[in-house]
Write an enzyme that holds these catalytic residues in place. Structure first.
Site, short mmCIF file in Angstrom:
data_model
loop_
_atom_site.label_atom_id
_atom_site.label_comp_id
_atom_site.label_asym_id
_atom_site.label_seq_id
_atom_site.Cartn_x
_atom_site.Cartn_y
_atom_site.Cartn_z
CD GLU A 163 41.20 -57.91 49.39
OE1 GLU A 163 42.33 -58.38 49.21
OE2 GLU A 163 40.50 -57.46 48.46
N GLY A 172 35.27 -52.54 42.73
CA GLY A 172 34.99 -52.94 41.38
C GLY A 172 34.67 -54.42 41.31
CB ALA A 173 35.58 -57.28 40.76
CG MET A 174 36.59 -59.96 46.97
SD MET A 174 38.18 -59.20 47.35
CE MET A 174 39.00 -60.59 48.13
CD GLU A 175 41.20 -60.98 45.33
OE1 GLU A 175 42.12 -60.88 46.15
OE2 GLU A 175 40.53 -60.02 44.93
CG ASN A 176 35.04 -63.55 46.98
OD1 ASN A 176 35.72 -63.11 47.89
ND2 ASN A 176 34.02 -62.88 46.47
CD GLU A 207 38.77 -58.87 40.84
OE1 GLU A 207 39.14 -59.58 41.80
OE2 GLU A 207 38.99 -57.64 40.78
CG HIS A 218 43.31 -61.31 42.38
ND1 HIS A 218 44.49 -61.01 43.01
CD2 HIS A 218 42.66 -60.12 42.22
CE1 HIS A 218 44.57 -59.71 43.21
NE2 HIS A 218 43.48 -59.14 42.73
#
Length: 882
Positions: A139, A283-287, A318, A321
């Protein structure tokens, strides 16, 4: 919208009109991505083989693909090789022989680069065991660093990943593995099942000898069927002893239960992996199916309740998301808020209602909203629904407005239309737009249908304007001191339009009396404020309360300007306010007053020293103690710092004794003392932490406190040869990534001109004498450089201003941002007037002289300059308030 395909270079910065043109002409059917990562453990291997097959229909014979590559070996269009010299230009592959009467198949074979910046496919070598770990972060537009694609959110397709890597490695992507073949060369190849339609930026790959823990979530659906979700939690093997994977899986399961009930739409992504990865930029990613988190959430030191709560909040964010963002995605980055604001709000809601954490909204008020208030008072503020003309602008819009202001406004929206209407709107929105792309209009229609209210005026007031509204209560009294009239007022100016801020608020107004040292709420009355003011008739005829608190339940997005009596009551009696949410609201508004130079920083610092030890919320206590250090180092007049810093050390050292050994409050206090000690105070405390254990202060020295202490020792000029040798020996004995980066920070923190010059050069070139730096190593060195007096760092300012433009033009966005923010001369001591400050004047001149510089670069500098100006204005106010 563009009507012809224009070729130009450099062309990484995709424009909104180009994306709209492409979306108008392209229908993407599926993509096959083959990545060969078998050479990843070889440090001399800079790239890997990437083969992508795209099948799509086109209304035109020409279009372009996105691919940031090392090289391209072949492009086949419907089986025919095309001339690479004319097709491949910078970050794009131009196609002009497409069929318009049938789908096209395009196959691209190339070499993509391993990353050290956290963008694309990041490669990390564990200093503890030498193992190599890979993960992706895409992203907003970095999938093109790994494979060729249409890199925009509104061109969704089904992706099928095939991955090759060492046979002992854990290989994963968004969907489960359906086939595994072991090769003769010691590698294996796994094929994953196809994804449902998703955008390229939420595809993901994980590869390496990760430690894996597994569980299963079984969800009964309304029709009686069971939905089985396979879950996994992963981290580096060397962190396995610290990993509470089963706790993470349990939280994940709770969240899935909660969201299934809230959204009434089954989880659509099959499995649910949570991967904790090193050197992560976010912090994090919503894959979907493979959520990535920063491994700082794998706690190698004592973790406070605040840290666990924050991790829980991130997990829930997340997960939200999976519906808001993944299932239904914004058409373009203008509507980024359609996923981030919602995830920030609903994630906090879930953390509050689906977990054992009880202070989620208090922490939100103290931490997330504070972020929003800062961002919304910057010269770069923007409406929640933003104007994003290109990808560089998109990259910078992951900010406090899109996340935390948007979340705050959605919390107000739920109060405005009712929680049930908000829930029903979300449910219909998912059903109608599943696997599609939306804009503001689509969600407004869902809200209007669910609530029966016209949402246009509300949206115009809240989503399309900028700036922080402020609330205050004005009243008059009669001769006996009773209130004869009172009203709640909102004021403020939209910094973009210059118009007065008038927004609708549904909130509560609280009245408190001071009784035996306690601030007791006597009333909390719901109020709807639709214009500039509303009468508060419930206050008429009574004595003036000791504290009047607008936004008593933190329902709306607004700062409070306290009347004089209420402010005085708070500063002297904050420890008497025991209800956590209004307490956090009061602290936040007082902190804004410090930053706005309407409350002197020394008074705020003294209030923290007098009252913060009574705050039991770990998150708020952490925020307050950090604000104490910032108040002294940035906002207090320079001549007052020595005395105030000494007072702070004395009080905080006393807290170490009164707090229970090993408690969250004691741990937080010890860590804050190491921050204060960078200025040459608290030497005895640092010596105790670095000396023989257990220490006389009864503080447990964990990894974080140990390395914080070494940094303090170095920054204060006390890292002599013996101490440095000891530091290196400790790092060698336990060579974690935390230790390696702390050593970088400590060495760069030493108050020596030659040390600073070396650190400055290292950051500016993003490499040391051995190799290129990773993202975290770069920031660690920059932090060390910044830990020096303004006079020590002043000689580097002219070099900084000369280097800004070349840095931005030659580095990736992530590296350029870290370099510029890390070296910016933001800590200044006021000498004379604010306008006479050399760093501030240079920042102003650079912006004036470089009006044609990239907007993204100017935004970084505008924000740094604004923060510097705030600190200098606060110092000036502090000086006059002595």
């Amino acid at each position: 919208m563009v009507d012809t395909l224009e070729r130009y270079a450099p062309n990484e910065n995709l424009r909104r009109d180009e994306a709209a043109w492409r979306a108008e002409n392209i229908t993407w059917h599926f993509a096959e991505v083959q990545l060969d990562l078998g050479n990843a453990s070889d440090p001399s291997a800079l790239s890997f083989t990437s083969i992508t097959t795209l099948n799509f229909s086109s209304k035109r014979a020409d279009t372009f693909l996105d691919f940031i590559h090392e090289s391209v070996q072949e492009v086949l269009v419907n089986g025919t090789a095309i001339d690479l010299s004319s097709a491949v230009l910078d970050a794009r592959i131009y196609l002009d022989t497409l069929r318009t009467d049938a789908p096209n198949t395009v196959r691209i074979t190339g070499q993509a680069l391993y990353s050290r910046s956290g963008e694309g496919l990041h490669r990390f070598v564990d200093p503890q065991d030498g193992e190599t770990y890979l993960y992706t972060q895409f992203e907003p537009s970095e999938a093109r660093r790994v494979f060729a694609c249409f890199e925009q959110p509104d061109l969704k397709t089904s992706f099928r990943f095939t991955l090759t890597g060492p046979s002992a490695w854990h290989l994963a992507s968004n969907q489960p593995i359906v086939d595994e073949v072991f090769n003769d060369d010691g590698t294996k190849t796994v094929a994953c099942s196809p994804t449902p339609p998703i955008s390229s930026y939420i595809t993901a790959v994980l590869a390496g000898p990760y430690h894996v823990e597994r569980a299963e979530h079984v969800q009964e659906l309304p029709d009686g069927e069971e939905l089985v979700i396979e879950m996994a939690a992963t981290c580096r093997a060397s962190l396995a002893e610290h990993f509470d994977g089963q706790e993470i899986l349990e939280l994940t399961s709770r969240g899935l239960d909660y969201y299934h009930e809230l959204f009434a739409y089954p989880y659509p992504w099959g499995k649910y992996d949570s991967a904790f990865v090193p050197e992560y930029n976010l912090g994090a990613m919503e894959n979907p199916g493979l959520v990535t988190f920063t491994e700082s959430y794998v706690f190698t030191s004592h973790a406070t309740e605040a840290q666990y709560e924050q991790r829980g909040n991130t997990i829930m964010h997340e997960m939200a998301h999976m519906w808001f963002g993944d299932l239904v995605t914004m058409k373009w980055w203008d509507d980024l808020w359609l996923k981030e604001s919602f995830a920030d709000y609903i994630g906090t809601l879930a953390n509050d209602e689906a977990t054992d954490f009880t202070t989620a909204w208090t922490t939100f008020a103290a931490r997330r909203k504070a972020w929003a208030y800062v961002a919304d008072q910057m010269p770069t503020t923007h409406p929640i629904v933003a104007d994003i003309p290109d990808l560089l602008a998109a990259d910078q819009n992951f900010d406090g407005i899109t996340y935390a202001k948007g979340a705050s406004v959605l919390k107000q929206l739920a109060a405005f239309v009712g929680a049930e209407a908000f829930r029903d709107a979300a449910r219909s929105y998912f059903r109608k737009h599943a696997y599609a792309n939306t804009s503001l209009e689509d969600f407004l229609q869902a809200l209007e249908f669910a609530s029966g209210r016209d949402m246009r005026q509300w949206a115009d007031a809240w989503l399309k304007t900028s700036g922080v509204p402020k609330l205050k209560i004005s009243y008059s009294t009669d001769e006996q001191g009773f209130i004869s009239a009172a009203q709640l007022e909102q004021f403020g100016t939209d910094p973009i339009s210059g118009q007065r801020i008038i927004r609708p608020h549904v909130l509560s107004v609280g009245a408190y009396e001071l009784r035996e040292g306690k601030l007791v709420r006597t009333e909390s009355v719901p109020v709807e404020l639709t214009g500039q003011a509303v009468a508060l008739d419930f206050l008429v005829g009574r004595k003036v309360p000791d504290l009047l608190l607008p936004n008593d339940g933190d329902e709306t997005y607004a700062l409070i300007e306290f009347d004089a009596a209420s402010r005085s009551t708070l500063l002297n009696n904050l420890s008497g306010l025991t209800d956590s949410l209004p307490r956090a609201t009061c602290w936040a508004s007082l902190w804004d007053a410090v930053r706005s130079a309407t409350l002197d920083a020394q008074s705020y610092a003294k209030a923290i020293l007098a009252h913060a030890h009574t705050v039991t919320d770990a998150g708020v206590f952490t925020v307050l103690t950090n604000q104490l250090v910032d108040s002294i180092s940035k906002y207090v007049a320079p001549e007052l710092r020595v005395e105030l810093r000494s007072e702070a050390v004395e009080v905080l050292t006393g807290w170490l004794a009164i707090f229970e050994p090993g408690s969250d409050q004691q741990t937080t206090t010890a860590r804050i003392l190491t921050r204060l000690a960078r200025s040459g105070v608290a030497n005895e405390v640092i010596d105790a932490f670095l000396g023989e254990q257990p220490n006389r202060l009864q503080v447990t020295v964990d990894e974080q406190l140990l390395w914080n202490s070494y940094v303090a020792l170095a920054a204060s000029g006390r890292l002599d040869a013996s101490a440095e040798a000891q530091m290196h020996a400790v790092a060698k004995a336990n060579p974690t990534s935390i230790a390696h980066n702390a050593v970088r920070t400590a060495l760069a923190a030493r108050p020596d001109a030659q040390v600073k010059e070396s650190a400055f050069d290292t950051v500016l070139m993003a490499r040391d004498e051995k190799s290129e730096l990773s993202n975290d190593a770069l920031s660690a060195t920059a932090l060390g450089f910044s830990l020096g007096s303004a006079s020590l760092l002043a000689p580097f300012e002219s070099r900084f201003w000369a280097a800004i433009l070349p840095v931005f033009e030659t580095m990736s966005m992530e590296f350029a941002t870290r370099v510029i923010e890390g070296l910016f001369p933001g800590h200044q001591d006021l000498d004379g007037s604010v306008e006479q400050n050399q760093a501030l004047a240079c920042a102003t001149k650079w912006l004036e002289d470089n009006a044609q510089a990239p907007t993204a670069l100017k935004r970084i500098l505008l924000e740094e300059r604004a923060e510097l100006e705030r600190s200098l204005n606060a110092q000036a106010f502090s000086r006059t308030s002595r």
